[in-house]
Motif scaffolding. Sequence first.
Motif, mmCIF file in Angstrom:
data_model
loop_
_atom_site.group_PDB
_atom_site.id
_atom_site.type_symbol
_atom_site.label_atom_id
_atom_site.label_comp_id
_atom_site.label_asym_id
_atom_site.label_seq_id
_atom_site.Cartn_x
_atom_site.Cartn_y
_atom_site.Cartn_z
ATOM 1 N N UNK A 303 7.003 -18.812 -3.925
ATOM 2 C CA UNK A 303 6.755 -19.630 -2.755
ATOM 3 C C UNK A 303 6.644 -18.862 -1.456
ATOM 4 N N UNK A 304 6.581 -17.536 -1.518
ATOM 5 C CA UNK A 304 6.502 -16.713 -0.298
ATOM 6 C C UNK A 304 5.408 -15.658 -0.452
ATOM 7 N N UNK A 305 4.847 -15.243 0.689
ATOM 8 C CA UNK A 305 3.849 -14.182 0.715
ATOM 9 C C UNK A 305 4.511 -12.866 1.128
ATOM 10 N N UNK A 306 4.050 -11.784 0.485
ATOM 11 C CA UNK A 306 4.546 -10.442 0.781
ATOM 12 C C UNK A 306 3.370 -9.528 1.046
ATOM 13 N N UNK A 307 3.589 -8.539 1.905
ATOM 14 C CA UNK A 307 2.622 -7.469 2.135
ATOM 15 C C UNK A 307 3.071 -6.247 1.350
ATOM 16 N N UNK A 308 2.140 -5.689 0.552
ATOM 17 C CA UNK A 308 2.413 -4.471 -0.210
ATOM 18 C C UNK A 308 1.452 -3.391 0.273
ATOM 19 N N UNK A 309 1.969 -2.297 0.761
ATOM 20 C CA UNK A 309 1.132 -1.184 1.201
ATOM 21 C C UNK A 309 1.456 0.031 0.347
ATOM 22 N N UNK A 310 0.444 0.542 -0.352
ATOM 23 C CA UNK A 310 0.659 1.677 -1.246
ATOM 24 C C UNK A 310 1.116 2.905 -0.457
ATOM 25 N N UNK A 311 2.134 3.559 -0.957
ATOM 26 C CA UNK A 311 2.671 4.732 -0.278
ATOM 27 C C UNK A 311 1.742 5.932 -0.447
ATOM 28 N N UNK A 312 1.769 6.826 0.502
ATOM 29 C CA UNK A 312 0.949 8.045 0.433
ATOM 30 C C UNK A 312 1.293 8.822 -0.830
ATOM 31 N N UNK A 313 0.247 9.404 -1.429
ATOM 32 C CA UNK A 313 0.449 10.200 -2.629
ATOM 33 C C UNK A 313 0.396 9.410 -3.909
ATOM 34 N N UNK A 314 0.273 8.087 -3.810
ATOM 35 C CA UNK A 314 0.232 7.248 -5.016
ATOM 36 C C UNK A 314 -1.196 7.008 -5.506
ATOM 37 N N UNK A 315 -2.196 7.557 -4.795
ATOM 38 C CA UNK A 315 -3.591 7.373 -5.185
ATOM 39 C C UNK A 315 -4.375 8.603 -4.744
ATOM 40 N N UNK A 316 -5.576 8.755 -5.283
ATOM 41 C CA UNK A 316 -6.418 9.918 -5.021
ATOM 42 C C UNK A 316 -7.604 9.508 -4.163
ATOM 43 N N UNK A 317 -7.539 9.809 -2.864
ATOM 44 C CA UNK A 317 -8.621 9.444 -1.946
ATOM 45 C C UNK A 317 -9.920 10.181 -2.233
#
Length: 416
Positions: A303-317
Amino acid sequence: MVRVRPFAALRPPRGIAAEVAARPYDVMNSAEAAREAGEKSLLHITRPEIDFEPIASEHEDRVYRKAVDNFCTWQERGWLVKEAKPCYYVYAQTMGERTQYGFVLCADTADYFSGAIKKHELTRRDKEDDRMKHVLIQNANIEPVFFSFKDNATLSALLEKVTSGEPEYDFVAQDDGFGHRFWVISDDADIELVTRTFASIPCFYVADGHHRTAAAARVGRYKAERNPAHTGDEEYNFFMAVCFPESQLRIMDYNRVVRDLNGYVPEEFLKALSEDFDVEKLPATAVDFHPVGLHNFSMYLGGAWYSLTAKAGRYNDGDPIEVLDVTILSGLVLDKLLGIKDLRTDKRIDFVGGIRGLGELERRVDSGEMAVAFALYPVSMQQLTDIADTGNIMPPKTTWFEPKLRSGLTIHLLDD
Protein backbone atom coordinates in the motif's frame (compact mmCIF):
# COMPACT_ATOMS: atom_id res chain seq x y z
CA MET A 1 21.25 2.09 -47.52
CA VAL A 2 17.56 1.12 -47.61
CA ARG A 3 15.38 0.58 -50.63
CA VAL A 4 11.73 1.63 -50.63
CA ARG A 5 8.99 1.89 -53.19
CA PRO A 6 5.41 3.12 -53.50
CA PHE A 7 2.49 0.74 -53.73
CA ALA A 8 -1.14 0.78 -54.86
CA ALA A 9 -2.77 0.32 -51.49
CA LEU A 10 -6.01 -1.46 -50.88
CA ARG A 11 -7.77 0.95 -48.52
CA PRO A 12 -11.22 2.04 -47.36
CA PRO A 13 -13.19 4.89 -48.96
CA ARG A 14 -12.96 8.12 -47.01
CA GLY A 15 -16.42 7.89 -45.44
CA ILE A 16 -15.89 4.54 -43.73
CA ALA A 17 -12.18 4.65 -42.81
CA ALA A 18 -12.93 4.96 -39.09
CA GLU A 19 -15.26 1.95 -39.25
CA VAL A 20 -12.75 -0.27 -41.07
CA ALA A 21 -9.63 0.76 -39.14
CA ALA A 22 -8.86 -1.30 -36.03
CA ARG A 23 -6.29 -1.75 -33.34
CA PRO A 24 -3.51 -4.27 -34.19
CA TYR A 25 -4.31 -7.96 -33.81
CA ASP A 26 -1.78 -8.50 -31.01
CA VAL A 27 -2.89 -5.85 -28.51
CA MET A 28 -6.14 -7.60 -27.55
CA ASN A 29 -7.51 -11.05 -26.91
CA SER A 30 -10.34 -12.64 -28.86
CA ALA A 31 -13.07 -11.56 -26.45
CA GLU A 32 -11.88 -7.95 -26.58
CA ALA A 33 -11.72 -8.09 -30.39
CA ALA A 34 -15.29 -9.42 -30.53
CA ARG A 35 -16.53 -6.52 -28.40
CA GLU A 36 -14.69 -3.93 -30.52
CA ALA A 37 -15.52 -5.25 -34.00
CA GLY A 38 -18.25 -3.38 -35.84
CA GLU A 39 -19.71 -4.64 -39.09
CA LYS A 40 -16.93 -3.26 -41.31
CA SER A 41 -14.02 -3.63 -38.86
CA LEU A 42 -10.77 -5.13 -40.11
CA LEU A 43 -10.83 -7.31 -36.98
CA HIS A 44 -13.05 -9.71 -38.93
CA ILE A 45 -9.98 -10.27 -41.13
CA THR A 46 -7.18 -10.06 -38.54
CA ARG A 47 -9.10 -11.85 -35.75
CA PRO A 48 -11.60 -14.01 -37.71
CA GLU A 49 -12.08 -16.38 -34.78
CA ILE A 50 -14.59 -13.82 -33.47
CA ASP A 51 -17.02 -14.75 -36.26
CA PHE A 52 -17.65 -18.18 -34.72
CA GLU A 53 -20.04 -18.97 -31.88
CA PRO A 54 -18.51 -19.74 -29.51
CA ILE A 55 -15.29 -17.92 -30.42
CA ALA A 56 -12.95 -20.41 -32.10
CA SER A 57 -9.26 -21.07 -31.55
CA GLU A 58 -7.33 -18.62 -33.71
CA HIS A 59 -5.12 -21.39 -35.16
CA GLU A 60 -7.88 -23.63 -36.54
CA ASP A 61 -7.93 -24.18 -40.31
CA ARG A 62 -11.53 -22.92 -40.52
CA VAL A 63 -10.40 -19.66 -38.93
CA TYR A 64 -7.69 -19.13 -41.53
CA ARG A 65 -10.26 -19.87 -44.26
CA LYS A 66 -12.66 -17.37 -42.70
CA ALA A 67 -9.97 -14.70 -42.83
CA VAL A 68 -9.63 -15.24 -46.59
CA ASP A 69 -13.40 -15.22 -47.11
CA ASN A 70 -13.78 -12.00 -45.15
CA PHE A 71 -10.92 -10.34 -47.02
CA CYS A 72 -12.63 -11.12 -50.33
CA THR A 73 -16.01 -9.95 -48.99
CA TRP A 74 -14.62 -6.60 -47.84
CA GLN A 75 -13.32 -6.00 -51.39
CA GLU A 76 -16.55 -7.16 -53.04
CA ARG A 77 -18.59 -4.80 -50.87
CA GLY A 78 -16.32 -1.85 -51.65
CA TRP A 79 -15.10 -1.51 -48.07
CA LEU A 80 -11.54 -1.92 -49.38
CA VAL A 81 -10.69 -0.37 -52.75
CA LYS A 82 -7.40 -0.49 -54.65
CA GLU A 83 -5.53 2.77 -55.35
CA ALA A 84 -5.36 3.74 -59.03
CA LYS A 85 -1.53 3.97 -59.02
CA PRO A 86 1.40 3.24 -56.70
CA CYS A 87 1.67 6.00 -54.10
CA TYR A 88 3.32 6.81 -50.84
CA TYR A 89 1.21 7.91 -47.90
CA VAL A 90 1.62 9.94 -44.72
CA TYR A 91 0.04 8.75 -41.49
CA ALA A 92 -0.23 11.07 -38.47
CA GLN A 93 -1.18 9.97 -34.96
CA THR A 94 -2.10 12.34 -32.17
CA MET A 95 -1.99 11.39 -28.49
CA GLY A 96 -2.63 14.31 -26.16
CA GLU A 97 -0.49 17.24 -27.23
CA ARG A 98 1.93 15.16 -29.30
CA THR A 99 1.62 14.22 -33.00
CA GLN A 100 3.97 11.92 -34.92
CA TYR A 101 4.11 11.79 -38.74
CA GLY A 102 5.28 8.75 -40.66
CA PHE A 103 5.66 7.63 -44.26
CA VAL A 104 3.65 4.58 -45.33
CA LEU A 105 5.77 2.71 -47.85
CA CYS A 106 7.05 -0.66 -48.93
CA ALA A 107 10.39 -1.79 -47.53
CA ASP A 108 12.63 -4.36 -49.21
CA THR A 109 12.88 -7.87 -47.76
CA ALA A 110 16.53 -7.96 -48.90
CA ASP A 111 17.29 -5.16 -46.43
CA TYR A 112 16.06 -7.36 -43.59
CA PHE A 113 18.41 -10.17 -44.50
CA SER A 114 21.35 -7.82 -45.10
CA GLY A 115 20.90 -6.11 -41.73
CA ALA A 116 19.89 -2.71 -43.11
CA ILE A 117 16.63 -3.24 -41.24
CA LYS A 118 17.87 -3.50 -37.66
CA LYS A 119 16.05 -5.31 -34.88
CA HIS A 120 16.43 -5.20 -31.12
CA GLU A 121 14.22 -8.12 -30.04
CA LEU A 122 14.35 -11.88 -30.38
CA THR A 123 11.51 -13.50 -32.29
CA ARG A 124 9.87 -16.87 -31.75
CA ARG A 125 9.71 -19.24 -34.70
CA ASP A 126 6.13 -20.35 -33.94
CA LYS A 127 4.87 -16.76 -33.97
CA GLU A 128 6.76 -16.05 -37.18
CA ASP A 129 5.18 -19.14 -38.75
CA ASP A 130 1.69 -18.02 -37.76
CA ARG A 131 2.16 -14.54 -39.22
CA MET A 132 3.76 -16.03 -42.33
CA LYS A 133 0.73 -18.26 -42.85
CA HIS A 134 -1.59 -15.25 -42.64
CA VAL A 135 0.44 -13.35 -45.24
CA LEU A 136 0.57 -16.32 -47.61
CA ILE A 137 -3.13 -17.20 -47.46
CA GLN A 138 -4.15 -13.59 -48.03
CA ASN A 139 -1.30 -12.88 -50.46
CA ALA A 140 -1.09 -9.51 -48.75
CA ASN A 141 0.44 -7.60 -45.86
CA ILE A 142 -2.73 -6.79 -43.97
CA GLU A 143 -1.07 -4.88 -41.11
CA PRO A 144 1.98 -2.61 -41.31
CA VAL A 145 5.14 -2.83 -39.26
CA PHE A 146 6.46 0.17 -37.33
CA PHE A 147 9.94 1.48 -38.23
CA SER A 148 12.02 4.51 -37.28
CA PHE A 149 14.87 6.20 -39.14
CA LYS A 150 17.39 8.95 -38.46
CA ASP A 151 15.93 12.39 -39.11
CA ASN A 152 16.39 13.74 -42.63
CA ALA A 153 15.80 17.38 -43.57
CA THR A 154 14.44 16.63 -47.04
CA LEU A 155 11.92 14.12 -45.77
CA SER A 156 10.91 16.40 -42.89
CA ALA A 157 10.25 19.23 -45.35
CA LEU A 158 8.16 16.92 -47.52
CA LEU A 159 6.13 15.81 -44.48
CA GLU A 160 5.41 19.46 -43.71
CA LYS A 161 4.40 20.14 -47.31
CA VAL A 162 2.09 17.13 -47.63
CA THR A 163 0.38 17.59 -44.28
CA SER A 164 -0.42 21.24 -44.99
CA GLY A 165 -3.15 19.98 -47.31
CA GLU A 166 -6.50 18.41 -46.45
CA PRO A 167 -6.16 14.84 -45.17
CA GLU A 168 -7.84 11.92 -46.88
CA TYR A 169 -8.81 10.49 -43.47
CA ASP A 170 -9.30 12.40 -40.24
CA PHE A 171 -10.92 10.71 -37.24
CA VAL A 172 -10.61 10.06 -33.53
CA ALA A 173 -10.79 6.39 -32.60
CA GLN A 174 -13.48 5.67 -30.05
CA ASP A 175 -11.62 2.88 -28.27
CA ASP A 176 -8.45 4.84 -27.43
CA GLY A 177 -9.31 8.49 -28.07
CA PHE A 178 -6.27 9.00 -30.32
CA GLY A 179 -6.44 11.07 -33.50
CA HIS A 180 -5.60 9.54 -36.87
CA ARG A 181 -5.00 11.50 -40.10
CA PHE A 182 -3.84 10.27 -43.49
CA TRP A 183 -2.63 11.85 -46.72
CA VAL A 184 -1.93 10.37 -50.17
CA ILE A 185 1.34 11.28 -51.95
CA SER A 186 0.36 10.84 -55.60
CA ASP A 187 2.44 13.55 -57.30
CA ASP A 188 5.10 11.85 -59.43
CA ALA A 189 7.82 14.31 -58.46
CA ASP A 190 7.12 13.81 -54.75
CA ILE A 191 7.07 10.04 -55.20
CA GLU A 192 10.46 10.14 -56.91
CA LEU A 193 11.82 12.39 -54.14
CA VAL A 194 10.73 9.94 -51.43
CA THR A 195 12.29 6.99 -53.23
CA ARG A 196 15.55 8.83 -53.94
CA THR A 197 15.89 10.32 -50.47
CA PHE A 198 15.29 7.07 -48.61
CA ALA A 199 18.04 5.55 -50.75
CA SER A 200 20.43 7.77 -48.75
CA ILE A 201 19.08 6.60 -45.37
CA PRO A 202 21.53 4.05 -43.93
CA CYS A 203 19.04 1.83 -42.11
CA PHE A 204 15.61 1.31 -40.60
CA TYR A 205 15.06 0.34 -36.96
CA VAL A 206 12.20 -1.98 -36.09
CA ALA A 207 10.28 -0.15 -33.38
CA ASP A 208 7.30 -2.50 -33.15
CA GLY A 209 6.34 -5.57 -35.16
CA HIS A 210 9.43 -7.80 -35.07
CA HIS A 211 7.42 -10.95 -35.80
CA ARG A 212 5.50 -9.35 -38.68
CA THR A 213 8.78 -8.05 -40.13
CA ALA A 214 10.43 -11.46 -39.92
CA ALA A 215 7.38 -13.17 -41.38
CA ALA A 216 7.15 -10.71 -44.28
CA ALA A 217 10.83 -11.21 -45.12
CA ARG A 218 10.43 -14.98 -44.99
CA VAL A 219 7.41 -14.79 -47.32
CA GLY A 220 9.51 -12.87 -49.84
CA ARG A 221 12.24 -15.50 -49.71
CA TYR A 222 9.68 -18.35 -49.88
CA LYS A 223 8.06 -16.93 -53.02
CA ALA A 224 11.43 -16.15 -54.62
CA GLU A 225 12.60 -19.74 -54.16
CA ARG A 226 9.48 -20.96 -55.99
CA ASN A 227 9.72 -18.54 -58.91
CA PRO A 228 12.22 -19.66 -61.60
CA ALA A 229 11.95 -16.23 -63.22
CA HIS A 230 12.59 -14.32 -59.98
CA THR A 231 14.24 -10.91 -60.53
CA GLY A 232 14.05 -9.28 -57.09
CA ASP A 233 11.67 -6.58 -58.29
CA GLU A 234 8.44 -8.55 -57.80
CA GLU A 235 5.88 -7.14 -55.37
CA TYR A 236 6.39 -10.04 -52.95
CA ASN A 237 9.93 -8.77 -52.32
CA PHE A 238 8.44 -5.79 -50.48
CA PHE A 239 6.32 -5.36 -47.38
CA MET A 240 4.32 -2.54 -45.83
CA ALA A 241 5.80 -0.33 -43.12
CA VAL A 242 5.07 3.01 -41.47
CA CYS A 243 8.38 4.81 -40.94
CA PHE A 244 8.76 7.70 -38.48
CA PRO A 245 11.68 10.10 -37.98
CA GLU A 246 13.41 9.08 -34.77
CA SER A 247 12.93 12.47 -33.06
CA GLN A 248 9.14 12.18 -33.29
CA LEU A 249 8.88 8.94 -31.33
CA ARG A 250 8.59 8.43 -27.61
CA ILE A 251 8.97 5.12 -25.80
CA MET A 252 6.76 4.62 -22.78
CA ASP A 253 7.63 2.74 -19.62
CA TYR A 254 7.07 -1.03 -19.51
CA ASN A 255 6.49 -2.08 -15.92
CA ARG A 256 6.53 -5.31 -13.90
CA VAL A 257 4.26 -6.94 -11.32
CA VAL A 258 5.22 -10.05 -9.33
CA ARG A 259 2.89 -12.50 -7.58
CA ASP A 260 4.92 -13.14 -4.41
CA LEU A 261 8.04 -12.07 -2.50
CA ASN A 262 9.77 -15.46 -2.80
CA GLY A 263 9.44 -16.17 0.93
CA TYR A 264 10.33 -12.69 2.18
CA VAL A 265 8.05 -10.67 4.40
CA PRO A 266 7.90 -6.99 3.34
CA GLU A 267 10.31 -5.78 6.03
CA GLU A 268 12.90 -8.42 5.07
CA PHE A 269 12.46 -7.62 1.39
CA LEU A 270 13.08 -3.91 1.97
CA LYS A 271 16.22 -4.72 3.96
CA ALA A 272 17.48 -7.03 1.21
CA LEU A 273 16.88 -4.33 -1.39
CA SER A 274 19.00 -1.86 0.57
CA GLU A 275 22.14 -3.85 -0.26
CA ASP A 276 22.02 -2.67 -3.89
CA PHE A 277 19.64 0.30 -3.76
CA ASP A 278 19.08 3.46 -1.81
CA VAL A 279 15.54 2.83 -0.58
CA GLU A 280 13.23 5.71 0.32
CA LYS A 281 9.57 5.46 1.30
CA LEU A 282 7.65 8.15 -0.58
CA PRO A 283 5.07 10.28 1.23
CA ALA A 284 1.45 9.37 0.62
CA THR A 285 0.83 13.03 -0.20
CA ALA A 286 3.15 12.90 -3.25
CA VAL A 287 1.41 13.62 -6.56
CA ASP A 288 3.71 11.61 -8.84
CA PHE A 289 5.39 8.30 -8.08
CA HIS A 290 7.07 7.81 -11.48
CA PRO A 291 10.84 7.17 -11.53
CA VAL A 292 12.75 10.44 -11.81
CA GLY A 293 15.56 9.25 -14.12
CA LEU A 294 17.73 6.38 -15.26
CA HIS A 295 18.58 3.78 -12.59
CA ASN A 296 15.77 5.02 -10.37
CA PHE A 297 12.76 2.73 -9.88
CA SER A 298 9.41 3.14 -8.20
CA MET A 299 8.11 0.18 -6.19
CA TYR A 300 4.59 -0.38 -4.84
CA LEU A 301 4.51 -2.68 -1.84
CA GLY A 302 2.05 -3.02 1.03
CA GLY A 303 0.00 0.00 0.00
CA ALA A 304 2.99 2.37 -0.18
CA TRP A 305 5.32 3.67 -2.90
CA TYR A 306 9.11 3.51 -2.56
CA SER A 307 11.95 5.03 -4.55
CA LEU A 308 14.81 2.64 -5.38
CA THR A 309 18.03 4.11 -6.76
CA ALA A 310 20.72 1.66 -7.84
CA LYS A 311 23.98 2.22 -6.02
CA ALA A 312 27.16 3.07 -7.93
CA GLY A 313 29.11 0.04 -9.06
CA ARG A 314 26.04 -2.19 -9.33
CA TYR A 315 25.81 -1.81 -13.13
CA ASN A 316 28.10 -1.32 -16.14
CA ASP A 317 27.57 2.05 -17.83
CA GLY A 318 29.88 1.04 -20.66
CA ASP A 319 27.70 -1.83 -21.89
CA PRO A 320 24.52 -0.99 -23.89
CA ILE A 321 22.63 -3.94 -22.36
CA GLU A 322 23.98 -3.91 -18.81
CA VAL A 323 23.20 -0.20 -18.39
CA LEU A 324 19.49 -0.71 -19.16
CA ASP A 325 17.16 -0.38 -16.20
CA VAL A 326 15.35 -3.57 -17.19
CA THR A 327 18.70 -5.40 -16.90
CA ILE A 328 19.49 -3.81 -13.54
CA LEU A 329 16.06 -4.69 -12.13
CA SER A 330 16.22 -8.22 -13.51
CA GLY A 331 19.69 -8.90 -12.10
CA LEU A 332 19.50 -7.21 -8.70
CA VAL A 333 15.84 -7.81 -7.82
CA LEU A 334 13.90 -10.23 -9.99
CA ASP A 335 16.68 -12.85 -10.17
CA LYS A 336 18.75 -12.20 -7.04
CA LEU A 337 15.89 -11.73 -4.58
CA LEU A 338 12.71 -13.04 -6.20
CA GLY A 339 14.15 -16.06 -8.02
CA ILE A 340 12.78 -15.14 -11.45
CA LYS A 341 15.33 -16.44 -13.94
CA ASP A 342 13.47 -16.28 -17.27
CA LEU A 343 11.15 -13.36 -17.97
CA ARG A 344 9.68 -15.16 -21.00
CA THR A 345 8.49 -18.28 -19.18
CA ASP A 346 8.11 -17.55 -15.45
CA LYS A 347 4.41 -17.37 -14.57
CA ARG A 348 5.06 -15.35 -11.40
CA ILE A 349 5.73 -12.16 -13.33
CA ASP A 350 3.55 -10.06 -15.61
CA PHE A 351 4.13 -6.87 -17.60
CA VAL A 352 2.07 -3.68 -17.73
CA GLY A 353 2.43 -1.10 -20.49
CA GLY A 354 2.87 2.49 -19.36
CA ILE A 355 -0.28 3.55 -21.20
CA ARG A 356 -2.23 1.96 -18.32
CA GLY A 357 -0.65 4.25 -15.75
CA LEU A 358 0.64 3.59 -12.24
CA GLY A 359 -2.93 3.15 -11.05
CA GLU A 360 -2.99 -0.23 -12.79
CA LEU A 361 0.05 -1.31 -10.76
CA GLU A 362 -1.65 -0.25 -7.54
CA ARG A 363 -4.86 -2.03 -8.52
CA ARG A 364 -3.17 -5.35 -9.19
CA VAL A 365 -1.25 -5.28 -5.91
CA ASP A 366 -4.14 -3.98 -3.79
CA SER A 367 -6.42 -6.70 -5.20
CA GLY A 368 -4.10 -9.38 -3.83
CA GLU A 369 -3.37 -10.73 -7.32
CA MET A 370 0.21 -9.47 -7.10
CA ALA A 371 2.53 -8.80 -4.17
CA VAL A 372 4.76 -6.06 -5.56
CA ALA A 373 5.01 -3.77 -8.59
CA PHE A 374 7.96 -1.99 -10.17
CA ALA A 375 7.73 1.08 -12.42
CA LEU A 376 10.73 1.76 -14.71
CA TYR A 377 12.05 4.88 -16.36
CA PRO A 378 11.38 4.63 -20.12
CA VAL A 379 14.09 3.49 -22.51
CA SER A 380 15.21 6.26 -24.88
CA MET A 381 15.32 6.04 -28.67
CA GLN A 382 19.09 6.56 -28.38
CA GLN A 383 19.39 3.47 -26.19
CA LEU A 384 17.30 1.48 -28.67
CA THR A 385 19.38 2.50 -31.67
CA ASP A 386 22.65 1.94 -29.77
CA ILE A 387 21.59 -1.62 -29.05
CA ALA A 388 20.43 -2.27 -32.61
CA ASP A 389 23.58 -0.70 -34.09
CA THR A 390 25.82 -2.95 -31.99
CA GLY A 391 23.86 -6.08 -32.93
CA ASN A 392 22.60 -6.60 -29.39
CA ILE A 393 19.15 -7.74 -28.31
CA MET A 394 17.10 -6.04 -25.63
CA PRO A 395 15.70 -8.05 -22.72
CA PRO A 396 12.03 -9.05 -23.06
CA LYS A 397 9.31 -6.46 -22.54
CA THR A 398 11.57 -3.41 -22.64
CA THR A 399 9.87 -0.99 -25.05
CA TRP A 400 6.26 0.13 -25.27
CA PHE A 401 5.31 2.43 -28.14
CA GLU A 402 2.10 4.39 -28.10
CA PRO A 403 -0.04 5.16 -30.02
CA LYS A 404 -0.22 1.85 -31.86
CA LEU A 405 -0.55 1.90 -35.64
CA ARG A 406 -4.14 1.58 -36.81
CA SER A 407 -4.63 -1.41 -39.08
CA GLY A 408 -6.80 -1.21 -42.19
CA LEU A 409 -5.85 2.22 -43.52
CA THR A 410 -3.64 0.55 -46.13
CA ILE A 411 -3.10 -3.06 -47.24
CA HIS A 412 -0.29 -4.18 -49.54
CA LEU A 413 -1.05 -6.84 -52.15
CA LEU A 414 1.89 -9.14 -52.92
CA ASP A 415 0.95 -9.72 -56.55
CA ASP A 416 0.19 -6.40 -58.19
